[in-house]
Design an enzyme around this catalytic site. Structure first.
Site: not given
Length: 227
Positions: A113-114, A196, A199, A223
């Protein structure tokens, strides 16, 4: 790298950036996430009318407070900030296949995702850049302790200039207060490192500054942008 490192040695931040701009005209960029350190650097750049390109990454999952600060900062300084978004097709594929919160399920999913939301857009933003200015500080995390003011990023083939790498947190707060620089209101609620929204959490007194990032993991808290 020895020559440029020597040239930057003991130079104040403004003079160092001016030197880098002279050496690499049109190829110096600063990435801001609108954190406290980044607000310091933005203020230094714009207060001194330094022609540095400033950009940010919008992952699509940021806090509303971050957007509020982005809006306030752009209104305060009346300077452009380029915004880079993740590729729509990549986000759509990730969410369709794994759902919107797959990052909670494994470190691999979180890094995926990162990668989609941060790393790929960053690499686009840094195309053609020779000097990447960052707001990194050594005490932020263990893997940043050994970082220098100027580093060579082999993967991206550019120099990273980290002007605040040896600053303490108190120095950052002092600068913000002295120059009345706008900052994210989440910092007043125990958020130190802000990423985010899904997170990031506030930290407790005595916790490490990065404890609020990906708090469900035991691995090193990065990340992929800087390690």
């Amino acid at each position: 790298m020895t020559d440029i490192t020597t040239a930057l040695a003991n130079k104040p931040i403004v003079e160092a950036i001016q030197y880098l701009l002279e050496q690499y005209p049109g190829a110096v960029a600063f990435s801001t996430s609108f954190g406290q350190e980044d607000q310091v650097i933005s203020d230094i750049i714009w207060r001194n009318h330094l022609p540095v390109r400033v950009f940010t990454l919008d992952t699509g999952r940021l806090f509303q407070e971050t957007y509020d600060l982005m809006d306030l900062t752009m209104a305060r300084y009346k300077q452009p900030v380029e915004v880079f978004f993740p590729e729509t097709s990549a986000v759509e594929k990730l969410v369709a296949e794994k759902g919107p919160n797959s990052f909670y399920e494994s470190v691999e999913n979180r890094k995926e995702c990162c990668g989609i939301r941060k790393v790929v857009p960053l690499n686009r933003a840094l195309e053609g850049v020779k000097i990447w200015i960052t707001g990194l500080r050594a005490e932020q995390s263990e893997n940043r302790h050994s970082m220098e003011t100027l580093e060579w990023d082999e993967q991206r083939r550019l120099y990273k200039y980290n002007p605040l790498i040896h600053w303490g947190y108190d120095e950052v707060l002092s600068y913000l207060a002295t120059h009345q620089v706008p900052y994210n209101k989440l910092h007043d609620k125990g958020f130190v490192s802000i990423g985010c929204a899904p997170c990031t959490r506030a930290i407790e007194p005595g916790e490490h500054p990065r404890a609020g990032r990906w708090w469900w993991e035991q691995s090193h808290k990065e990340c992929g942008l800087h390690g």
